[in-house]
Design a protein around this motif. Structure first.
Motif, short mmCIF file in Angstrom:
data_model
loop_
_atom_site.label_atom_id
_atom_site.label_comp_id
_atom_site.label_asym_id
_atom_site.label_seq_id
_atom_site.Cartn_x
_atom_site.Cartn_y
_atom_site.Cartn_z
N VAL A 105 1.26 54.34 12.03
CA VAL A 105 1.05 55.11 13.27
C VAL A 105 1.26 54.28 14.54
O VAL A 105 1.15 54.81 15.63
N CYS A 106 1.58 53.02 14.40
CA CYS A 106 1.73 52.16 15.58
C CYS A 106 3.05 52.47 16.29
O CYS A 106 4.12 52.23 15.74
N PRO A 107 3.00 52.99 17.53
CA PRO A 107 4.26 53.31 18.22
C PRO A 107 5.04 52.08 18.62
O PRO A 107 6.24 52.16 18.88
N GLY A 108 4.40 50.92 18.67
CA GLY A 108 5.09 49.70 19.06
C GLY A 108 5.72 48.96 17.90
O GLY A 108 6.34 47.91 18.09
N LEU A 109 5.59 49.50 16.68
CA LEU A 109 6.13 48.85 15.47
C LEU A 109 5.66 47.39 15.41
O LEU A 109 6.43 46.48 15.10
N ALA A 110 4.39 47.19 15.74
CA ALA A 110 3.87 45.83 15.90
C ALA A 110 3.01 45.37 14.73
O ALA A 110 2.43 44.29 14.79
N ILE A 111 2.91 46.19 13.69
CA ILE A 111 1.98 45.85 12.60
C ILE A 111 2.76 45.62 11.30
O ILE A 111 3.61 46.42 10.92
N PHE A 112 2.44 44.52 10.65
CA PHE A 112 3.10 44.13 9.40
C PHE A 112 2.01 43.91 8.35
O PHE A 112 0.92 43.44 8.67
N LEU A 150 0.01 33.57 17.86
CA LEU A 150 -0.52 34.18 16.63
C LEU A 150 -1.89 33.62 16.26
O LEU A 150 -2.51 34.11 15.30
N ARG A 151 -2.36 32.63 17.01
CA ARG A 151 -3.68 32.07 16.70
C ARG A 151 -4.74 33.16 16.80
O ARG A 151 -4.76 33.94 17.76
N GLY A 152 -5.58 33.24 15.76
CA GLY A 152 -6.62 34.27 15.74
C GLY A 152 -6.14 35.59 15.17
O GLY A 152 -6.90 36.54 15.05
N ARG A 153 -4.86 35.66 14.83
CA ARG A 153 -4.31 36.92 14.30
C ARG A 153 -3.95 36.81 12.83
O ARG A 153 -3.44 37.75 12.24
N PRO A 177 -3.72 42.29 0.20
CA PRO A 177 -2.88 42.47 1.39
C PRO A 177 -3.70 42.60 2.66
O PRO A 177 -4.85 43.04 2.62
N TYR A 178 -3.10 42.21 3.76
CA TYR A 178 -3.79 42.28 5.05
C TYR A 178 -2.78 42.61 6.15
O TYR A 178 -1.58 42.41 5.99
N ALA A 179 -3.32 43.10 7.26
CA ALA A 179 -2.46 43.48 8.39
C ALA A 179 -2.33 42.31 9.36
O ALA A 179 -3.31 41.65 9.68
N VAL A 180 -1.10 42.07 9.80
CA VAL A 180 -0.85 41.12 10.89
C VAL A 180 -0.39 41.96 12.08
O VAL A 180 0.61 42.66 11.99
N ILE A 181 -1.17 41.92 13.15
CA ILE A 181 -0.85 42.75 14.32
C ILE A 181 -0.28 41.87 15.42
O ILE A 181 -0.98 41.02 15.97
N GLU A 182 0.98 42.07 15.72
CA GLU A 182 1.66 41.27 16.75
C GLU A 182 1.83 42.12 18.00
O GLU A 182 2.94 42.46 18.40
N CYS A 183 0.72 42.49 18.56
CA CYS A 183 0.68 43.35 19.75
C CYS A 183 0.08 42.52 20.86
O CYS A 183 -1.09 42.14 20.80
#
Ligand code: SF4
Ligand code: SF4
Length: 276
Positions: free
Chosen positions: A83-90, A19-22, A33-39
């Motif tokens: 819209v993320c198909p990987g459900l990777a954004i919080f 998660l470093r840098g994310r 609020p901000y987006a955390v993208i775990e992709c």
């Protein structure tokens, strides 16, 4: 010499290192609020980038690039998460005073919880953390994923990554019969924009395997390679065949792939290539 595979590569679980840098700095956390993208998989996918009208996801040089957020530009609007198909954004919000913040999670199960419900917050590995209150629900449909916001203690905002509805511990990915109740013809494959009616029409016309439906409709051929839609297509085929999902003979499944360098092909595993 071989090295041990990371937890991310072995089990798909992101660690603090991954998660470093994310995650944003303290100033950006306070702004809103901000987006955390775990992709973390380099697959050809970019709906998050093209959907962000604030250009808050750094532009890709290549379709396989990984998304990184420019936190100074991110408003936490959650369009990318929808819209993320990987459900990777919080979407995380810890800008409010006090000890509590909110985490907004993509949710693809039914029933969709309602504001005020108590659910069981869970960590990345699925382990139970604590009961949490639903404070906001954005319904899905028409190619958009439902989002559910939970109120959680700020120190757990980077821990909570899913939840279950306690009364519905047995809940499963929405079956199409349930989807019928949710909307007229819900989208099955968000990547390629294929809806349930199209799938049912193909089955009625004699397409009886996932591969046949995939090749005819393109469902499952988008960036997520069927992660979202395959199960729904299978349940429709099983229903048509009059058997349970378990009994239904599944067609071939090719999961998302990542580019493989010639170096890896020549030397074996990525670890071998890195260590040679
Ligand atoms: S939350 Fe909104 S502003 Fe932030 S990256 Fe996603 S789409 Fe862009
Ligand atoms: S899977 Fe989601 S976060 Fe990853 S590139 Fe695709 S849209 Fe973006």
């Amino acid at each position: 010499m071989k090295t041990k595979l990371s937890l991310l590569k072995r089990e798909g679980l992101a660690t603090a290192d991954d998660l470093r840098g994310r995650l944003p700095g303290e100033d950006d956390k306070k702004r809103g609020p901000y987006a955390v993208i775990e992709c973390f998989e380099e697959i050809p996918c970019n709906p998050c980038v093209v959907s962000c009208r604030f250009n808050a996801i750094l532009p890709f040089k290549d379709i396989n690039d990984l998304p990184y957020v420019d936190f100074s530009a991110c408003t936490g609007c959650a369009v990318c998460a929808r819209v993320c198909p990987g459900l990777a954004i919080f979407i995380v919000d810890e800008s409010m005073d006090g000890d509590m913040g909110t985490i907004t999670l993509p949710y693809e199960y039914l029933p969709l919880p309602e504001k005020g419900w108590q659910v069981l917050a869970r960590a990345r590995d699925g382990s139970a953390l604590f009961p949490a209150t639903v404070v906001r629900v954005m319904k899905g449909g028409k190619g958009k994923t439902a989002l559910v916001s939970l109120e959680v203690p700020k120190e757990y905002l980077q821990e909570v990554r899913s939840f279950t509805v306690p009364e519905e511990e047995d809940s499963v990915p929405c079956s199409c019969a349930e989807l019928d109740l949710a909307e007229e013809s819900p989208t099955v494959c968000r990547c390629e924009g294929v809806d349930l009616q199209e799938i049912r029409d193909l089955i009625a016309r004699g397409y009886k395997t996932v591969d046949e439906i995939k090749h005819r409709s393109r469902a499952g051929m988008g960036p997520c390679q069927g992660r979202s839609c395959r199960q729904i297509i299978l349940s429709e085929l099983a229903r048509d065949a009059g058997v349970s999902l378990e009994e239904f003979e599944a067609g071939s499944f090719r999961p998302p792939t990542t580019p493989v360098s010639m170096d890896v092909l020549a030397k074996g595993s990525e670890e071998d290539a890195e260590n040679s």
